[in-house]
Design an enzyme around this catalytic site. Structure first.
Site, PDB file in Angstrom:
ATOM      1  N   HIS A 198     -11.305 -71.307   3.640  1.00 15.23           N
ATOM      2  CA  HIS A 198     -12.344 -71.155   2.630  1.00 15.23           C
ATOM      3  C   HIS A 198     -13.027 -72.464   2.321  1.00 15.23           C
ATOM      4  O   HIS A 198     -14.229 -72.517   2.102  1.00 15.23           O
ATOM      5  CB  HIS A 198     -11.763 -70.551   1.359  1.00 15.23           C
ATOM      6  N   ARG A 305     -19.462 -63.093  18.202  1.00 12.89           N
ATOM      7  CA  ARG A 305     -18.141 -63.154  18.843  1.00 12.89           C
ATOM      8  C   ARG A 305     -17.139 -62.399  17.975  1.00 12.89           C
ATOM      9  O   ARG A 305     -16.539 -62.968  17.065  1.00 12.89           O
ATOM     10  CB  ARG A 305     -17.681 -64.605  18.969  1.00 12.89           C
ATOM     11  N   ARG A 341     -20.664 -58.513  20.786  1.00 15.25           N
ATOM     12  CA  ARG A 341     -19.875 -58.609  22.020  1.00 15.25           C
ATOM     13  C   ARG A 341     -18.483 -58.040  21.779  1.00 15.25           C
ATOM     14  O   ARG A 341     -17.850 -58.329  20.760  1.00 15.25           O
ATOM     15  CB  ARG A 341     -19.767 -60.074  22.460  1.00 15.25           C
ATOM     16  N   GLU A 438     -20.632 -64.865  33.182  1.00 11.45           N
ATOM     17  CA  GLU A 438     -19.890 -66.102  32.919  1.00 11.45           C
ATOM     18  C   GLU A 438     -18.793 -66.335  33.956  1.00 11.45           C
ATOM     19  O   GLU A 438     -18.050 -67.294  33.874  1.00 11.45           O
ATOM     20  CB  GLU A 438     -19.319 -66.093  31.499  1.00 11.45           C
ATOM     21  N   ASN A 461     -20.685 -71.618  28.918  1.00 11.58           N
ATOM     22  CA  ASN A 461     -19.411 -72.275  28.579  1.00 11.58           C
ATOM     23  C   ASN A 461     -18.351 -71.921  29.617  1.00 11.58           C
ATOM     24  O   ASN A 461     -17.639 -72.790  30.126  1.00 11.58           O
ATOM     25  CB  ASN A 461     -18.904 -71.832  27.199  1.00 11.58           C
ATOM     26  N   ASP A 462     -18.242 -70.631  29.898  1.00 13.63           N
ATOM     27  CA  ASP A 462     -17.262 -70.211  30.895  1.00 13.63           C
ATOM     28  C   ASP A 462     -17.799 -70.348  32.307  1.00 13.63           C
ATOM     29  O   ASP A 462     -17.050 -70.677  33.230  1.00 13.63           O
ATOM     30  CB  ASP A 462     -16.823 -68.764  30.640  1.00 13.63           C
ATOM     31  N   ARG A 472     -12.439 -75.878  30.253  1.00 14.35           N
ATOM     32  CA  ARG A 472     -13.439 -76.320  29.275  1.00 14.35           C
ATOM     33  C   ARG A 472     -12.848 -77.075  28.097  1.00 14.35           C
ATOM     34  O   ARG A 472     -13.573 -77.755  27.367  1.00 14.35           O
ATOM     35  CB  ARG A 472     -14.282 -75.122  28.805  1.00 14.35           C
TER      36      ARG A 472
HETATM   37  C1  PEP Z   1     -19.753 -68.550  27.134  1.00 12.81           C
HETATM   38  O1  PEP Z   1     -18.732 -68.445  27.815  1.00 12.81           O
HETATM   39  O2  PEP Z   1     -20.728 -69.277  27.444  1.00 12.81           O
HETATM   40  C2  PEP Z   1     -19.874 -67.834  25.862  1.00 12.81           C
HETATM   41  C3  PEP Z   1     -20.988 -67.816  25.172  1.00 12.81           C
HETATM   42  O3  PEP Z   1     -18.776 -67.213  25.406  1.00 12.81           O
HETATM   43  P1  PEP Z   1     -17.535 -67.943  24.699  1.00 12.81           P
HETATM   44  O4  PEP Z   1     -17.928 -69.356  24.408  1.00 12.81           O
HETATM   45  O5  PEP Z   1     -17.271 -67.136  23.494  1.00 12.81           O
HETATM   46  O6  PEP Z   1     -16.469 -67.821  25.740  1.00 12.81           O
HETATM   47 MG    MG Z   2     -17.285 -66.956  27.484  1.00 14.00          MG
END
Ligand code: PEP
Ligand code: MG
Length: 588
Positions: A198, A305, A341, A438, A461-462, A472
């Site tokens: 919080h 997410r 998602r 991804e 990201n993935d 990552r």
């Molecule tokens: C990603 O993988 O780029 C993505 C947006 O999902 P997350 O970061 O939640 O794995």
């Molecule tokens: Mg991802």
């Protein structure tokens, strides 16, 4: 000039934590330690007087909380202020009060002892749940318990702050956070707490930079130390030397410059000089961030997410609970769209049950886990559908790596629709379903996958992690985690081209889109929709508005011919300079 890495990376006076609320601030430390309440278990002689004292303390606590609640409502969004409403409900819990009163009558002990004992029972139950959400609620209960005891002892909440300070504490209750912010607190640093604590959520609402979960701030920081807090990156410098101080002050100046004029952009379109409009949407991790999305001028939520709800709840919410969360988000963002998602569980995210995998990133993650646990998947799909009445919800599948995963998911969605129809529930029967791209196999197969789905969203990201085979989250190999690696940009270009062949929309929702340096390249690669963290939307918009699409396209075409990351970065930097575009990367 030395760069950030040289000045700060190895610095011994730096402590790192979680970047809980963005902003930069330099001020003196104020160590906020709560007075340890001594609790007496002495016998009492006058039961009636003790009961009267208890009643008075409860009333006083209620009055205090009411005041905090009204400040909270004034300063932040209603749902968040409800934290205090929940605390007030504890004060009105008839069973709890009855138990305390009965024990005072039977045991004839000081009310403070009984209050402490009774409320601690609740607390232990929650702390033992080993779940982030329940642990946070245990802290809330600690707060209300101490408030009643303090009032029984007729002591007052005190803060000795007179000047602007950065509050350093083991942890902070929501009430402390609110009251300290009214008392010149310009930043918060805590040993404990996460992004969803919080104190973190309230700091974000109040726009006060915060770094939480440092583990050792209270051990290393002394009262009066000068602290430089970076709530963007989650670190604190204790007593910065001249060089560090100069670096930080310059950073603050740049931030002030960068923020100038951003406010006016809110209602303007993210359109290039030559008229190409880019859809800028927001990534949302915690449902409480929606007010930020609205003020950022985003055109909707490009990625919600949902696994974050599990972090907050500490368990799987029921279908009704999920329906309520999704409906409320969808109606708040209406008429703009929200892409919900499906739970991306596994990898480094929320763990499902207690099984251990030797290689979780390549294991039962995202859609794989959902298809293995159809009941769980169906609960979420039904909730998403039930929340889709206003037709502004899209549904997205994470970690797709093979076509049968799309087909199977679509079958399950169809089954859920049949069920809901039989139950006379209303939902958007044309709801659009898309996939995350991804995993490299999905990128390679983009056209085939696009045929089977309504839209694609590239998750860099993935995608970078799997394309470059680089974890990552692993510092040891972070140099290889290269968003401008030619293999990454060629892959993005391939996905965009292939999706367009099928006339399917394609967007990008990884952190790469939040890197302002990447924006001209992504626009030039043909992406017409980007989803980024809400706080970076105004910066991205400013860059897009000062770009020419045809020049960005030429930049992208050139970058696609390079074979090293270095060449790509240099070319982009040259582009920013030649076109006099303000950049933020490496600046804040
Ligand atoms: C990603 O993988 O780029 C993505 C947006 O999902 P997350 O970061 O939640 O794995
Ligand atoms: Mg991802």
């Amino acid at each position: 000039m030395k760069n950030f890495k040289q000045i700060f990376k190895e610095a011994e006076n730096k402590i790192s934590g979680i970047a809980a609320a963005p902003g930069l601030v330099i001020a003196r430390a104020y160590l906020f330690t709560k007075e340890k309440l001594e609790i007496s278990d002495a016998e009492i002689t006058d039961v009636e007087e003790a009961k009267r004292n208890l009643e008075e303390a409860l009333q006083k606590s209620k009055k205090e909380l009411n005041k905090i609640f009204s400040i909270a409502k004034e300063k932040m969004e209603g749902r968040r202020a409800a934290i205090f409403e929940a605390q007030m409900m504890i004060l009105d819990d008839p069973i709890l009060i009855k138990n305390i009163t009965a024990r005072i009558e039977n045991e004839k002990k000081q009310p403070e002892f009984i209050v402490n004992d009774e409320i601690s029972k609740y607390q232990h139950l929650m702390t033992n749940a080993h779940e982030a959400y329940m642990n946070e609620r245990a802290h809330d209960i600690e707060d209300i318990k101490n408030r009643i005891i303090r009032n029984l002892q007729k002591k007052r909440w005190q803060s000795k702050i007179t000047n602007d300070v950065i509050v350093v504490s083991d942890s902070l209750t929501p009430a402390d956070t609110i009251l300290l912010s009214r008392n010149n607190a310009k930043g918060f640093i805590t040993d404990h707490g996460g992004l969803t604590s919080h104190a973190a959520i309230i700091s974000r609402s109040l726009n006060i930079p915060a770094v939480v979960g440092t583990h050792k701030a209270t051990q290393l920081i002394k009262e009066g130390d000068i602290l430089a807090v970076d709530g963007f990156h989650g670190y604190v410098i204790i007593n910065p030397n001249d060089e560090q101080k100069k670096f930080f002050v310059e950073k603050i100046d740049r931030l002030v410059q960068l923020q100038k004029g951003l406010e006016e952009l809110k209602d303007k379109p993210a359109k290039t000089e030559d008229g190409r409009e880019i859809h800028l949407m927001a990534n949302v991790d915690v449902s409480g961030e929606v007010d930020l999305v609205i003020t950022s001028g985003a055109k909707g939520i490009g990625l919600f997410r949902t696994e974050q709800i599990l972090e907050e709840f500490g368990e799987f919410p029921t279908e009704d609970e999920q329906t309520e969360i999704y409906s409320s988000l969808a109606s708040r963002i209406y008429p703009n769209p929200i892409i919900i998602r499906a739970f991306d569980i596994g990898g480094d995210k929320f763990k499902f049950l207690d099984f251990v995998e030797p290689n979780p990133f390549l294991g039962l993650r995202g859609i794989r886990l959902l298809l293995e646990n159809e009941k769980l998947f169906k609960t979420q799909i039904r909730a998403v559908l039930r929340a889709s009445k206003n037709k502004n919800i899209l549904f997205m599948l994470p970690m797709i790596s093979a076509i049968y995963e799309i087909r199977k998911s679509k079958e399950i969605i169809k089954t859920c629709m049949h069920e809901l129809k039989h139950e006379n529930q209303t939902f958007d029967k044309d709801i659009k379903t898309g996939i995350m791209v991804e995993v490299p196999s999905a990128a390679v197969m983009a056209q085939d996958f696009a045929k089977e789905t309504d839209f694609l969203s590239i998750g860099t990201n993935d995608l970078i992690q799997y394309l470059m085979a680089v974890d990552r989250g692993n510092d040891l190999v972070s140099d290889l985690y290269q968003e401008f690696n030619p293999s990454v940009i060629r892959t993005i270009s391939h996905v965009v081209t292939e999706a367009k062949k099928q006339h399917k929309e394609v967007s990008l929702c990884g952190e790469m889109a939040a890197d302002t340096l990447a924006i001209p390249l992504l626009v030039g690669l043909g992406l017409a929709s980007l989803s980024i963290s809400p706080s970076t939307i105004p910066y991205a918009k400013r860059i897009i508005r000062s770009l020419s699409y045809s020049k960005a396209k030429a930049l992208a075409e050139k970058c696609l011919t390079f074979s090293t990351e270095h060449e790509v970065t240099k070319e982009i930097e040259k582009f920013f300079e030649e076109n006099s575009i303000t950049r933020t990367r490496n600046i804040i």
